[in-house]
Enzyme design. Structure first.
Site, PDB file in Angstrom:
ATOM      1  N   HIS A 109      19.508  15.289 -94.427  1.00 38.13           N
ATOM      2  CA  HIS A 109      18.535  16.897 -94.047  1.00 38.13           C
ATOM      3  C   HIS A 109      17.946  17.295 -92.099  1.00 38.13           C
ATOM      4  O   HIS A 109      17.956  17.044 -91.067  1.00 38.13           O
ATOM      5  CB  HIS A 109      16.979  16.259 -94.450  1.00 38.13           C
ATOM      6  CG  HIS A 109      16.014  16.613 -95.675  1.00 38.13           C
ATOM      7  ND1 HIS A 109      17.750  16.480 -96.238  1.00 38.13           N
ATOM      8  CD2 HIS A 109      15.520  17.864 -95.971  1.00 38.13           C
ATOM      9  CE1 HIS A 109      16.704  17.512 -97.548  1.00 38.13           C
ATOM     10  NE2 HIS A 109      15.699  18.130 -97.112  1.00 38.13           N
ATOM     11  N   ASP A 175       6.391  14.198 -91.530  1.00 35.34           N
ATOM     12  CA  ASP A 175       5.496  14.853 -92.026  1.00 35.34           C
ATOM     13  C   ASP A 175       6.176  14.704 -93.376  1.00 35.34           C
ATOM     14  O   ASP A 175       5.073  15.477 -93.813  1.00 35.34           O
ATOM     15  CB  ASP A 175       5.561  15.881 -91.044  1.00 35.34           C
ATOM     16  CG  ASP A 175       4.999  15.854 -89.439  1.00 35.34           C
ATOM     17  OD1 ASP A 175       4.476  15.039 -88.988  1.00 35.34           O
ATOM     18  OD2 ASP A 175       5.291  16.811 -88.742  1.00 35.34           O
ATOM     19  N   GLU A 287      -1.875  15.068 -84.542  1.00 34.68           N
ATOM     20  CA  GLU A 287      -1.177  16.129 -83.708  1.00 34.68           C
ATOM     21  C   GLU A 287      -1.504  17.328 -83.948  1.00 34.68           C
ATOM     22  O   GLU A 287      -2.799  17.246 -83.829  1.00 34.68           O
ATOM     23  CB  GLU A 287      -0.324  16.544 -85.702  1.00 34.68           C
ATOM     24  CG  GLU A 287       1.084  15.307 -86.209  1.00 34.68           C
ATOM     25  CD  GLU A 287       1.998  15.486 -87.023  1.00 34.68           C
ATOM     26  OE1 GLU A 287       1.813  16.399 -87.835  1.00 34.68           O
ATOM     27  OE2 GLU A 287       2.613  14.433 -87.180  1.00 34.68           O
TER      28      GLU A 287
HETATM   29  C1  LIG Z   1      12.130  19.907 -93.345  1.00 34.05           C
HETATM   30  C2  LIG Z   1      11.987  18.153 -92.736  1.00 34.05           C
HETATM   31  C3  LIG Z   1      11.229  17.701 -92.007  1.00 34.05           C
HETATM   32  C4  LIG Z   1      10.883  16.714 -91.081  1.00 34.05           C
HETATM   33  N1  LIG Z   1      10.262  16.347 -90.122  1.00 34.05           N
HETATM   34  C5  LIG Z   1      10.720  15.078 -89.355  1.00 34.05           C
HETATM   35  C6  LIG Z   1       8.847  13.831 -88.839  1.00 34.05           C
HETATM   36  O1  LIG Z   1       8.343  14.907 -89.061  1.00 34.05           O
HETATM   37  N2  LIG Z   1       9.437  13.185 -88.337  1.00 34.05           N
HETATM   38  C7  LIG Z   1      10.419  13.074 -87.822  1.00 34.05           C
HETATM   39  O2  LIG Z   1      10.838  11.622 -87.209  1.00 34.05           O
HETATM   40  N3  LIG Z   1      11.674  13.812 -88.392  1.00 34.05           N
HETATM   41  C8  LIG Z   1      11.732  14.527 -89.444  1.00 34.05           C
HETATM   42  N4  LIG Z   1      12.828  15.117 -90.213  1.00 34.05           N
HETATM   43  C9  LIG Z   1      14.134  14.760 -89.465  1.00 34.05           C
HETATM   44  C10 LIG Z   1      14.551  13.737 -89.917  1.00 34.05           C
HETATM   45  O3  LIG Z   1      13.731  12.857 -89.717  1.00 34.05           O
HETATM   46  C11 LIG Z   1      15.928  13.391 -89.833  1.00 34.05           C
HETATM   47  O4  LIG Z   1      16.608  14.814 -90.177  1.00 34.05           O
HETATM   48  C12 LIG Z   1      16.930  11.984 -90.486  1.00 34.05           C
HETATM   49  O5  LIG Z   1      18.262  12.094 -90.397  1.00 34.05           O
HETATM   50  C13 LIG Z   1      16.511  11.851 -91.769  1.00 34.05           C
HETATM   51  O6  LIG Z   1      17.050  12.495 -92.680  1.00 34.05           O
HETATM   52  P1  LIG Z   1      18.314  12.117 -93.689  1.00 34.05           P
HETATM   53  O7  LIG Z   1      17.272  11.035 -94.746  1.00 34.05           O
HETATM   54  O8  LIG Z   1      18.288  13.698 -95.095  1.00 34.05           O
HETATM   55  O9  LIG Z   1      19.508  11.327 -92.764  1.00 34.05           O
HETATM   56  P2  LIG Z   1      20.501  12.465 -92.984  1.00 34.05           P
HETATM   57  O10 LIG Z   1      20.819  13.744 -92.327  1.00 34.05           O
HETATM   58  O11 LIG Z   1      20.981  11.958 -94.099  1.00 34.05           O
HETATM   59  O12 LIG Z   1      22.067  11.420 -91.671  1.00 34.05           O
HETATM   60  C14 LIG Z   1      21.395  11.020 -90.410  1.00 34.05           C
HETATM   61  C15 LIG Z   1      21.776  10.479 -89.763  1.00 34.05           C
HETATM   62  O13 LIG Z   1      21.644   9.263 -90.081  1.00 34.05           O
HETATM   63  C16 LIG Z   1      22.708   8.259 -90.561  1.00 34.05           C
HETATM   64  N5  LIG Z   1      22.235   7.365 -91.951  1.00 34.05           N
HETATM   65  C17 LIG Z   1      22.261   8.114 -92.834  1.00 34.05           C
HETATM   66  N6  LIG Z   1      21.630   7.405 -93.364  1.00 34.05           N
HETATM   67  C18 LIG Z   1      21.831   6.659 -92.637  1.00 34.05           C
HETATM   68  C19 LIG Z   1      21.687   4.472 -93.240  1.00 34.05           C
HETATM   69  N7  LIG Z   1      21.072   4.261 -94.403  1.00 34.05           N
HETATM   70  N8  LIG Z   1      21.955   3.788 -92.617  1.00 34.05           N
HETATM   71  C20 LIG Z   1      22.810   4.627 -90.892  1.00 34.05           C
HETATM   72  N9  LIG Z   1      22.380   5.165 -90.785  1.00 34.05           N
HETATM   73  C21 LIG Z   1      22.173   6.641 -91.513  1.00 34.05           C
HETATM   74  C22 LIG Z   1      23.368   9.793 -91.265  1.00 34.05           C
HETATM   75  O14 LIG Z   1      25.369   8.849 -90.933  1.00 34.05           O
HETATM   76  C23 LIG Z   1      23.596  10.315 -89.624  1.00 34.05           C
HETATM   77  O15 LIG Z   1      23.813  10.610 -88.860  1.00 34.05           O
HETATM   78  C24 LIG Z   1      12.803  16.320 -90.907  1.00 34.05           C
HETATM   79  C25 LIG Z   1      13.855  16.568 -91.319  1.00 34.05           C
HETATM   80  C26 LIG Z   1      13.572  18.145 -92.082  1.00 34.05           C
HETATM   81  C27 LIG Z   1      14.157  18.596 -93.071  1.00 34.05           C
END
Ligand SMILES: Cc1cc2nc3c(=O)[nH]c(=O)nc-3n(C[C@H](O)[C@H](O)[C@H](O)COP(=O)(O)OP(=O)(O)OC[C@H]3O[C@@H](n4cnc5c(N)ncnc54)[C@H](O)[C@@H]3O)c2cc1C
Ligand SMILES: *[C@@H]1O[C@H](CO)[C@@H](O)[C@H](O)[C@H]1NC(C)=O
Ligand SMILES: *[C@@H]1O[C@H](CO)[C@@H](O)[C@H](O)[C@H]1NC(C)=O
Ligand SMILES: *[C@@H]1O[C@H](CO)[C@@H](O)[C@H](O)[C@H]1NC(C)=O
Length: 531
Positions: A109, A175, A287
């Site tokens: 994400h 969120d 918020e």
């Molecule tokens: C619809 C939506 C709503 C969101 N709302 C919020 C919000 O309210 N507040 C907020 O703070 N953020 C929010 N986000 C952002 C979100 O926190 C980031 O996209 C974050 O990267 C988490 O997504 P993911 O778990 O899919 O991680 P990924 O996108 O898969 O990874 C993010 C990064 O972290 C690394 N990573 C993944 N897993 C690990 C792990 N286990 N250990 C170490 N590194 C790792 C990856 O290599 C990459 O660099 C939102 C995103 C979306 C799409």
């Protein structure tokens, strides 16, 4: 003092695009052939070989992300049943004469390719969960609640559901809950509870981490603390989180959810700051959101009649705002919540007659964005390009930000403010531990401003250019923005972003990931010549 390698070394270039595409172009029914040219050869006796998958059908999903703005193909995807398998993969790369990049992928994400690994290996973190969730709640014999241990791959929605089975829940939320524990902890994890409890990274007791050398290390504020604080907000640069021990509280049952309308940002932030300072009986969540003259879509919050009323106000003022608050309560204390709300509303200066309330279960409140997702998906409005910009704006600059960004750029022409959600959430910096890697403004109160835009294939570049204009405008006006979920093109910009934390961060990088294998998509210590 001896300079750590990264302060003197230039950016490492990991990319071998030509070799990668060669692999992608030649799929084969035998998963192991052809062995990708960019991975070390002759390893067929290694256990993890069986967990690696190749070919375009496998890599397609791991070549882009929620943002849909970047694309880069990995050589392979690892589906690890256990953390030890991830460690074995990292050791393989670390000890190879030709190390390859490794990116943990949580739920993908990110919006700027942060979880991609061009020509390297993407680790499908979800594989760790297997058929059984890895969420364990520890409740004391006396009924006292302690913590929840969650796999780094777990989605927050699953952490919530399992915690509720034991009557407890984490305190600080994003969120949207379909994000992984490791993914949000690598950034910060912010939302409406952060003003009180800090971001999610302030609510962690202990982590299991696999470093860039393939070591598996348990860390906490008392043990291996440099790694612990470094990984929190560390953008995946120091290690892969495979378990996090997270603080919990007794779970609320119901939520009184309110939205209060304002016609100018100054009144909104004044009230947000007032509420942020109330520690007893204040809101449990705060918020804010900007609405343009386009008004609100059919939302699950406002009734049709209320929407019409609000849209009329938005048309008159062109830009309006709402403050969103929530009060948690237990069913047997329902009458007190009315009093609490009433006494809070008396202190506030929203537009008279424009206070809207709803009463929902705790889960429904926390999982509210998923309701939008369910509506938007079938309309083809969820899986679209997302040129997002998230910034922290110091309190002292919020008025300047209103004039120079919101009025002069964002809402200057109605098309630019088109689709998307614009959030303004107040933060109290004392709830953020300065030892953590995440960069924040140097003021006690700052705002997380999220320009969460949805675009089309045709207009995302225009919106992206507007994001750049916003950043450069703030730079010229000396508004000390810090990007959240940061994206930069050069290491110079990263140095400025981290500021006084840079040197420390680079030191930790050279200690825990000296070959810069991990999360190359952040483009901090690696340059990716993605074509
Ligand atoms: C619809 C939506 C709503 C969101 N709302 C919020 C919000 O309210 N507040 C907020 O703070 N953020 C929010 N986000 C952002 C979100 O926190 C980031 O996209 C974050 O990267 C988490 O997504 P993911 O778990 O899919 O991680 P990924 O996108 O898969 O990874 C993010 C990064 O972290 C690394 N990573 C993944 N897993 C690990 C792990 N286990 N250990 C170490 N590194 C790792 C990856 O290599 C990459 O660099 C939102 C995103 C979306 C799409
Ligand atoms: C890849 O997917 C396509 C389309 O679904 C399918 O026809 C093809 O057989 C798949 N290739 C492999 C190697 O699985
Ligand atoms: C921020 O939180 C601290 C600690 O709870 C508190 O003392 C301080 O007053 C808060 N700041 C504001 C502006 O409310
Ligand atoms: C709201 O819903 C009604 C009925 O479903 C529809 O006609 C209208 O176009 C919708 N408005 C918006 C702004 O989506």
């Amino acid at each position: 003092m001896v300079k750590p390698a990264f302060l003197v070394m230039n950016v490492i270039t990991l990319s071998l695009v030509a070799a990668c595409s060669l692999v992608s172009a030649a799929p084969d029914h035998d998963q192991l052939r052809p062995w990708p040219a960019t991975l070390p050869q002759g390893l067929l006796d290694l256990r993890i070989v069986d967990q690696l998958r190749f070919g375009p059908n496998v890599t397609a999903r791991f070549s882009t992300d929620y943002g849909r703005l970047t694309e880069a193909t990995p050589a392979a995807v690892l589906y690890p049943p256990s953390a030890a398998d991830i460690a074995a993969l990292v050791r393989l790369s670390f000890s190879s004469p030709r190390p390859f990049a490794i990116a943990a992928r949580g739920h993908g994400h990110s919006v700027r390719g942060q979880a991609l690994a061009p020509c390297g290996v993407v680790v499908d973190m979800a594989s760790l969960g297997g058929a059984h969730g890895r969420v364990n709640v520890r409740v004391g014999d006396d009924g006292a609640y302690y913590y929840v241990d969650a796999g780094g791959e777990q989605l927050w929605i699953d952490v919530l559901r399992e915690s509720l089975n034991h009557g407890v829940a984490p305190r600080s939320w994003t969120d949207y809950l379909y994000l992984t524990v490791g993914g949000t902890l690598s950034n910060a994890g912010i939302g409406g509870q952060a003003f009180r409890h800090g971001p999610q990274i302030s609510n962690v007791y202990e982590l299991d981490v696999i470093t860039g050398k393939g070591d598996m290390i348990t860390c906490s504020p008392g043990t291996n603390s440099d790694l612990f604080y470094g990984v929190l907000g560390g953008l995946g640069q120091l290690g892969i989180i495979t378990r996090a021990r997270i603080a919990v509280e007794p779970a609320p049952e119901r939520v009184r959810w309110v939205r209060l309308i304002y016609t100018d940002l100054g009144s909104l932030t004044r009230d947000q700051e007032l509420l942020l300072s109330i520690t007893e009986k204040g809101f449990d969540y705060i918020e804010g959101e900007l609405l343009t003259e386009k008004g609100i879509d059919n939302s699950s919050f406002f009734s049709c009649k209320d929407s019409a009323k609000i849209n009329a106000l938005a048309a008159e003022f062109r830009v309006i705002y709402f403050l969103e608050g929530a009060l948690y309560y237990k069913l047997n204390a329902a009458s007190q919540v009315d009093e609490r709300l009433e006494s809070l509303l008396k202190k506030l200066k929203f537009v008279p007659g424009f206070a809207f309330t709803k009463d929902v279960s705790y889960v429904r409140f926390l999982n509210r964005v998923h309701e939008d997702e369910i509506k938007l998906r079938p309309l083809g409005l969820w899986d679209v390009p997302h040129p997002w910009l998230n910034v922290f704006v110091p309190k002292s600059s919020i008025r300047d930000f209103e004039i120079r960004v919101i009025q002069a750029i964002l809402t200057a022409d109605s098309s630019s403010a088109s689709a998307g959600t614009f959030l303004i959430t107040p933060m109290n910096k004392t709830k953020w531990d300065d030892q953590m890697s995440v960069a924040t403004p140097d003021e006690e109160v700052f705002y997380a401003v999220g320009l969460l835009r949805s675009a089309t294939e045709d207009d995302w570049k225009r919106l992206d250019r507007q994001n750049e204009e916003i950043i450069s405008t703030c730079e010229h006006a000396r508004i000390e923005l810090k990007q959240y979920l940061p994206y930069y093109r050069s290491q110079e910009e990263w140095k400025r972003h981290f500021g006084r934390k840079w040197e420390r961060f680079a030191e930790l990088k050279s200690k825990y990931d000296p070959k810069a294998l991990l999360s190359p998509g952040q483009r901090i210590f690696t340059s990716l010549t993605v074509s």
